[in-house]
Design a protein around this motif. Structure first.
Motif, PDB file in Angstrom:
ATOM      1  N   UNK A 252      31.908  42.849  35.050  1.00  0.00           N
ATOM      2  CA  UNK A 252      33.228  43.204  34.549  1.00  0.00           C
ATOM      3  C   UNK A 252      33.972  44.104  35.531  1.00  0.00           C
ATOM      4  N   UNK A 253      35.256  43.893  35.602  1.00  0.00           N
ATOM      5  CA  UNK A 253      36.111  44.674  36.487  1.00  0.00           C
ATOM      6  C   UNK A 253      36.598  45.881  35.693  1.00  0.00           C
ATOM      7  N   UNK A 254      36.489  47.065  36.272  1.00  0.00           N
ATOM      8  CA  UNK A 254      36.897  48.261  35.544  1.00  0.00           C
ATOM      9  C   UNK A 254      38.314  48.695  35.895  1.00  0.00           C
TER      10      UNK A 254
ATOM     11  N   UNK B 254      34.038  33.914  28.369  1.00  0.00           N
ATOM     12  CA  UNK B 254      34.025  34.331  26.973  1.00  0.00           C
ATOM     13  C   UNK B 254      33.593  33.192  26.057  1.00  0.00           C
ATOM     14  N   UNK B 255      34.015  31.971  26.374  1.00  0.00           N
ATOM     15  CA  UNK B 255      33.626  30.824  25.554  1.00  0.00           C
ATOM     16  C   UNK B 255      32.140  30.515  25.673  1.00  0.00           C
ATOM     17  N   UNK B 256      31.544  30.852  26.816  1.00  0.00           N
ATOM     18  CA  UNK B 256      30.122  30.562  27.016  1.00  0.00           C
ATOM     19  C   UNK B 256      29.241  31.408  26.108  1.00  0.00           C
ATOM     20  N   UNK B 257      29.712  32.584  25.744  1.00  0.00           N
ATOM     21  CA  UNK B 257      28.929  33.460  24.886  1.00  0.00           C
ATOM     22  C   UNK B 257      27.791  34.163  25.599  1.00  0.00           C
ATOM     23  N   UNK B 258      27.749  34.064  26.921  1.00  0.00           N
ATOM     24  CA  UNK B 258      26.658  34.653  27.692  1.00  0.00           C
ATOM     25  C   UNK B 258      26.970  36.055  28.205  1.00  0.00           C
ATOM     26  N   UNK B 259      28.063  36.647  27.752  1.00  0.00           N
ATOM     27  CA  UNK B 259      28.486  37.953  28.251  1.00  0.00           C
ATOM     28  C   UNK B 259      28.173  39.003  27.186  1.00  0.00           C
ATOM     29  N   UNK B 260      27.532  40.103  27.579  1.00  0.00           N
ATOM     30  CA  UNK B 260      27.265  41.180  26.610  1.00  0.00           C
ATOM     31  C   UNK B 260      28.569  41.692  25.982  1.00  0.00           C
ATOM     32  N   UNK B 261      28.475  42.213  24.775  1.00  0.00           N
ATOM     33  CA  UNK B 261      29.652  42.625  24.013  1.00  0.00           C
ATOM     34  C   UNK B 261      30.546  43.588  24.783  1.00  0.00           C
ATOM     35  N   UNK B 262      29.990  44.646  25.356  1.00  0.00           N
ATOM     36  CA  UNK B 262      30.812  45.628  26.067  1.00  0.00           C
ATOM     37  C   UNK B 262      31.538  44.976  27.244  1.00  0.00           C
TER      38      UNK B 262
ATOM     39  N   UNK C 299      32.307  41.834  27.454  1.00  0.00           N
ATOM     40  CA  UNK C 299      33.289  40.912  26.884  1.00  0.00           C
ATOM     41  C   UNK C 299      34.596  41.636  26.587  1.00  0.00           C
ATOM     42  N   UNK C 300      34.489  42.839  26.064  1.00  0.00           N
ATOM     43  CA  UNK C 300      35.687  43.606  25.740  1.00  0.00           C
ATOM     44  C   UNK C 300      36.472  43.922  27.004  1.00  0.00           C
ATOM     45  N   UNK C 301      35.764  44.346  28.055  1.00  0.00           N
ATOM     46  CA  UNK C 301      36.426  44.697  29.316  1.00  0.00           C
ATOM     47  C   UNK C 301      37.116  43.481  29.919  1.00  0.00           C
TER      48      UNK C 301
ATOM     49  N   UNK D  69      44.007  31.340  37.785  1.00  0.00           N
ATOM     50  CA  UNK D  69      42.629  30.920  38.050  1.00  0.00           C
ATOM     51  C   UNK D  69      41.635  31.948  37.508  1.00  0.00           C
ATOM     52  N   UNK D  70      41.937  33.214  37.709  1.00  0.00           N
ATOM     53  CA  UNK D  70      41.040  34.250  37.185  1.00  0.00           C
ATOM     54  C   UNK D  70      41.040  34.243  35.663  1.00  0.00           C
ATOM     55  N   UNK D  71      42.212  34.062  35.077  1.00  0.00           N
ATOM     56  CA  UNK D  71      42.308  34.002  33.618  1.00  0.00           C
ATOM     57  C   UNK D  71      41.488  32.835  33.070  1.00  0.00           C
ATOM     58  N   UNK D  72      41.567  31.690  33.726  1.00  0.00           N
ATOM     59  CA  UNK D  72      40.773  30.531  33.293  1.00  0.00           C
ATOM     60  C   UNK D  72      39.283  30.835  33.391  1.00  0.00           C
ATOM     61  N   UNK D  73      38.871  31.551  34.437  1.00  0.00           N
ATOM     62  CA  UNK D  73      37.470  31.937  34.584  1.00  0.00           C
ATOM     63  C   UNK D  73      37.028  32.865  33.466  1.00  0.00           C
ATOM     64  N   UNK D  74      37.896  33.778  33.081  1.00  0.00           N
ATOM     65  CA  UNK D  74      37.577  34.700  31.994  1.00  0.00           C
ATOM     66  C   UNK D  74      37.414  33.935  30.687  1.00  0.00           C
ATOM     67  N   UNK D  75      38.310  33.000  30.438  1.00  0.00           N
ATOM     68  CA  UNK D  75      38.214  32.190  29.213  1.00  0.00           C
ATOM     69  C   UNK D  75      36.875  31.439  29.185  1.00  0.00           C
ATOM     70  N   UNK D  76      36.490  30.856  30.300  1.00  0.00           N
ATOM     71  CA  UNK D  76      35.211  30.137  30.362  1.00  0.00           C
ATOM     72  C   UNK D  76      34.041  31.074  30.088  1.00  0.00           C
TER      73      UNK D  76
END
Length: 84
Positions: free
Chosen positions: A3-5, A29-37, A39-41, A20-27
């Protein structure tokens, strides 16, 4: 992707890079493989990127409208409402 701070770089991004970065973020988050904290960032960064892209699109639309409507106020064949 870690995550970028800091989001200070967003205003410097061009539309294509931000999208492109936004599309990467959507992917991510949709994967569900990102820890909750994390994901929020990245979700918050995604919101800022979305807003940045909307501003870039709005500015581009205004420029196109100014090109289409000549300095004398006459339209050159395309109505600004056709662009939406």
């Amino acid at each position: 992707m870690a995550p970028v701070t800091s989001n200070k770089d967003i205003p410097k991004l061009n539309f294509e890079d931000a999208l492109a970065e936004l599309e990467g973020i959507v992917q991510q988050l949709e994967s569900g493989d990102v820890p909750l904290e994390d994901s929020i960032v990245i979700y918050e960064r995604g919101e800022l990127l979305k807003s940045h892209c909307e501003k870039k699109l709005s500015a581009a639309e205004t420029k196109v409208e100014n090109i289409i409507v000549g300095s004398d106020g006459s339209a050159s064949g395309v109505e600004p409402s056709d662009l939406k």
